[in-house]
Motif scaffolding. Structure first.
Motif, PDB file in Angstrom:
ATOM      1  N   ALA A 186       6.579  17.452  51.409  1.00  0.00           N
ATOM      2  CA  ALA A 186       5.552  16.641  50.754  1.00  0.00           C
ATOM      3  C   ALA A 186       4.318  16.499  51.620  1.00  0.00           C
ATOM      4  O   ALA A 186       3.208  16.307  51.118  1.00  0.00           O
ATOM      5  CB  ALA A 186       6.115  15.274  50.398  1.00  0.00           C
ATOM      6  N   THR A 187       4.474  16.607  52.918  1.00  0.00           N
ATOM      7  CA  THR A 187       3.326  16.476  53.818  1.00  0.00           C
ATOM      8  C   THR A 187       2.642  17.808  54.086  1.00  0.00           C
ATOM      9  O   THR A 187       1.602  17.827  54.715  1.00  0.00           O
ATOM     10  CB  THR A 187       3.770  15.850  55.158  1.00  0.00           C
ATOM     11  OG1 THR A 187       4.731  16.713  55.774  1.00  0.00           O
ATOM     12  CG2 THR A 187       4.347  14.471  54.947  1.00  0.00           C
ATOM     13  N   VAL A 188       3.193  18.904  53.614  1.00  0.00           N
ATOM     14  CA  VAL A 188       2.611  20.224  53.858  1.00  0.00           C
ATOM     15  C   VAL A 188       1.328  20.408  53.048  1.00  0.00           C
ATOM     16  O   VAL A 188       0.352  20.965  53.531  1.00  0.00           O
ATOM     17  CB  VAL A 188       3.630  21.335  53.527  1.00  0.00           C
ATOM     18  CG1 VAL A 188       2.992  22.704  53.572  1.00  0.00           C
ATOM     19  CG2 VAL A 188       4.793  21.278  54.491  1.00  0.00           C
ATOM     20  N   VAL A 189       1.312  19.929  51.795  1.00  0.00           N
ATOM     21  CA  VAL A 189       0.148  20.107  50.921  1.00  0.00           C
ATOM     22  C   VAL A 189      -0.722  18.849  51.005  1.00  0.00           C
ATOM     23  O   VAL A 189      -0.213  17.742  50.828  1.00  0.00           O
ATOM     24  CB  VAL A 189       0.609  20.344  49.460  1.00  0.00           C
ATOM     25  CG1 VAL A 189      -0.572  20.492  48.538  1.00  0.00           C
ATOM     26  CG2 VAL A 189       1.505  21.568  49.379  1.00  0.00           C
ATOM     27  N   PRO A 190      -2.022  19.007  51.223  1.00  0.00           N
ATOM     28  CA  PRO A 190      -2.916  17.843  51.294  1.00  0.00           C
ATOM     29  C   PRO A 190      -2.926  17.060  49.972  1.00  0.00           C
ATOM     30  O   PRO A 190      -2.702  17.625  48.900  1.00  0.00           O
ATOM     31  CB  PRO A 190      -4.302  18.440  51.570  1.00  0.00           C
ATOM     32  CG  PRO A 190      -4.039  19.808  52.099  1.00  0.00           C
ATOM     33  CD  PRO A 190      -2.730  20.249  51.531  1.00  0.00           C
ATOM     34  N   GLY A 191      -3.226  15.771  50.062  1.00  0.00           N
ATOM     35  CA  GLY A 191      -3.198  14.883  48.898  1.00  0.00           C
ATOM     36  C   GLY A 191      -4.165  15.283  47.807  1.00  0.00           C
ATOM     37  O   GLY A 191      -3.829  15.245  46.617  1.00  0.00           O
ATOM     38  N   GLU A 192      -5.402  15.685  48.163  1.00  0.00           N
ATOM     39  CA  GLU A 192      -6.373  16.046  47.128  1.00  0.00           C
ATOM     40  C   GLU A 192      -5.974  17.351  46.422  1.00  0.00           C
ATOM     41  O   GLU A 192      -6.226  17.517  45.233  1.00  0.00           O
ATOM     42  CB  GLU A 192      -7.798  16.125  47.655  1.00  0.00           C
ATOM     43  CG  GLU A 192      -8.039  17.020  48.848  1.00  0.00           C
ATOM     44  CD  GLU A 192      -7.839  16.337  50.191  1.00  0.00           C
ATOM     45  OE1 GLU A 192      -7.844  17.070  51.178  1.00  0.00           O
ATOM     46  OE2 GLU A 192      -7.661  15.116  50.264  1.00  0.00           O
ATOM     47  N   THR A 193      -5.340  18.252  47.145  1.00  0.00           N
ATOM     48  CA  THR A 193      -4.839  19.475  46.511  1.00  0.00           C
ATOM     49  C   THR A 193      -3.733  19.135  45.523  1.00  0.00           C
ATOM     50  O   THR A 193      -3.697  19.659  44.405  1.00  0.00           O
ATOM     51  CB  THR A 193      -4.311  20.462  47.567  1.00  0.00           C
ATOM     52  OG1 THR A 193      -5.338  20.736  48.506  1.00  0.00           O
ATOM     53  CG2 THR A 193      -3.845  21.748  46.924  1.00  0.00           C
ATOM     54  N   MET A 194      -2.843  18.232  45.931  1.00  0.00           N
ATOM     55  CA  MET A 194      -1.757  17.811  45.047  1.00  0.00           C
ATOM     56  C   MET A 194      -2.324  17.111  43.818  1.00  0.00           C
ATOM     57  O   MET A 194      -1.867  17.330  42.699  1.00  0.00           O
ATOM     58  CB  MET A 194      -0.789  16.890  45.795  1.00  0.00           C
ATOM     59  CG  MET A 194       0.457  16.571  45.021  1.00  0.00           C
ATOM     60  SD  MET A 194       1.455  18.009  44.584  1.00  0.00           S
ATOM     61  CE  MET A 194       2.121  18.449  46.158  1.00  0.00           C
ATOM     62  N   ALA A 195      -3.357  16.268  44.011  1.00  0.00           N
ATOM     63  CA  ALA A 195      -3.985  15.575  42.884  1.00  0.00           C
ATOM     64  C   ALA A 195      -4.625  16.585  41.927  1.00  0.00           C
ATOM     65  O   ALA A 195      -4.531  16.447  40.702  1.00  0.00           O
ATOM     66  CB  ALA A 195      -5.019  14.577  43.385  1.00  0.00           C
ATOM     67  N   GLY A 196      -5.262  17.595  42.492  1.00  0.00           N
ATOM     68  CA  GLY A 196      -5.847  18.650  41.651  1.00  0.00           C
ATOM     69  C   GLY A 196      -4.790  19.398  40.866  1.00  0.00           C
ATOM     70  O   GLY A 196      -4.984  19.711  39.689  1.00  0.00           O
ATOM     71  N   LEU A 197      -3.663  19.702  41.515  1.00  0.00           N
ATOM     72  CA  LEU A 197      -2.568  20.381  40.821  1.00  0.00           C
ATOM     73  C   LEU A 197      -2.002  19.519  39.698  1.00  0.00           C
ATOM     74  O   LEU A 197      -1.710  20.014  38.601  1.00  0.00           O
ATOM     75  CB  LEU A 197      -1.465  20.756  41.807  1.00  0.00           C
ATOM     76  CG  LEU A 197      -1.777  21.882  42.783  1.00  0.00           C
ATOM     77  CD1 LEU A 197      -0.658  22.014  43.805  1.00  0.00           C
ATOM     78  CD2 LEU A 197      -1.981  23.180  42.043  1.00  0.00           C
TER      79      LEU A 197
END
Length: 172
Positions: A72-83
Motif C-alpha cells: 500500500a505504501t509503494v504507490v503514491p496517494g495521488e496516483t492511487m486517487a487517480g486510479l
C-alpha cells in the motif's frame, strides 16, 4: 544497512513458516520461496513504516498483512486517487453501456416477435407454393408419359426438336 526489530520479526516468522512447511507433506512452491525472498528484500530496504494503527509489527502479525501494508505504501496517494477516479469513471461508463444494451435488447426482442410472425406466414406460403408446384410437375410428367405411350413416333419427333432435350425445369 541494519534491519529494524520489526523486520527481523517478519523474517523470523517467514523462516518459521518455511521450516514448518518443509516438515509438512506439502512442499513449498518456487513462488512461495520467491515471495518470501522478495518480502525480506523489501523490508530490509528501510521502507516507510507500516500503516498499522498501532504502528508496530509483532511476531503474531501475519506476513500477508505485512505484505499488504507494505504494498500500500509503494504507490503514491495521488496516483492511487487517480486510479480510483478512473475506476469510478469506467464503472459509470459500463453502467451506462449496460443500460443502453438492455434497452437495445428489449427493442430487438419486440421487433423480433413482430418479424418472426411475418416470416412464419411467408414460410407457410412458400411451403404451400412448393407443394402446388410439385403437384403440377408430377401431373406434367404423367401427361408426358401418357402421350409418349399413346403417340410414340410423334413424341420421339418432338423430343428430337426440343432444345431442352425433353427435360422440364421440374424434372429430377
Amino acid at each position: 544497512m541494519s534491519a529494524s526489530p520489526a523486520t527481523c520479526s517478519l523474517v523470523l516468522v517467514c523462516k518459521q513458516r518455511h521450516v514448518s512447511a518443509e516438515s509438512s507433506p506439502l512442499s513449498k512452491t518456487a513462488f512461495d520461496v520467491e515471495l518470501e525472498d522478495w518480502i525480506a528484500h523489501r523490508l530490509m530496504d528501510d521502507q516507510p513504516p507500516d500503516p498499522d494503527p498501532t504502528g508496530e509489527i509483532t511476531e503474531t502479525t501475519e506476513p500477508a498483512h505485512v505484505l499488504a501494508a507494505r504494498l500500500a505504501t509503494v504507490v503514491p496517494g495521488e496516483t492511487m486517487a487517480g486510479l480510483l477516479a478512473l475506476q469510478d469513471e469506467s464503472l459509470a461508463t459500463l453502467a451506462a453501456t449496460d443500460a443502453e444494451l438492455r434497452a437495445f435488447n428489449t427493442f430487438s426482442a419486440a421487433r423480433f416477435d413482430g418479424t418472426a410472425a411475418r416470416v412464419e406466414t411467408h414460410v407457410a406460403m412458400l411451403r404451400t407454393l412448393k407443394a402446388d408446384l410439385d403437384n403440377v410437375f408430377k401431373r406434367v410428367r404423367a401427361l408426358k408419359t401418357k402421350v409418349a405411350k399413346k403417340y410414340p413416333t410423334q413424341y420421339a419427333e418432338y423430343m428430337r426438336h426440343n432444345v431442352n432435350g425433353g427435360n422440364d425445369e421440374g424434372d429430377e
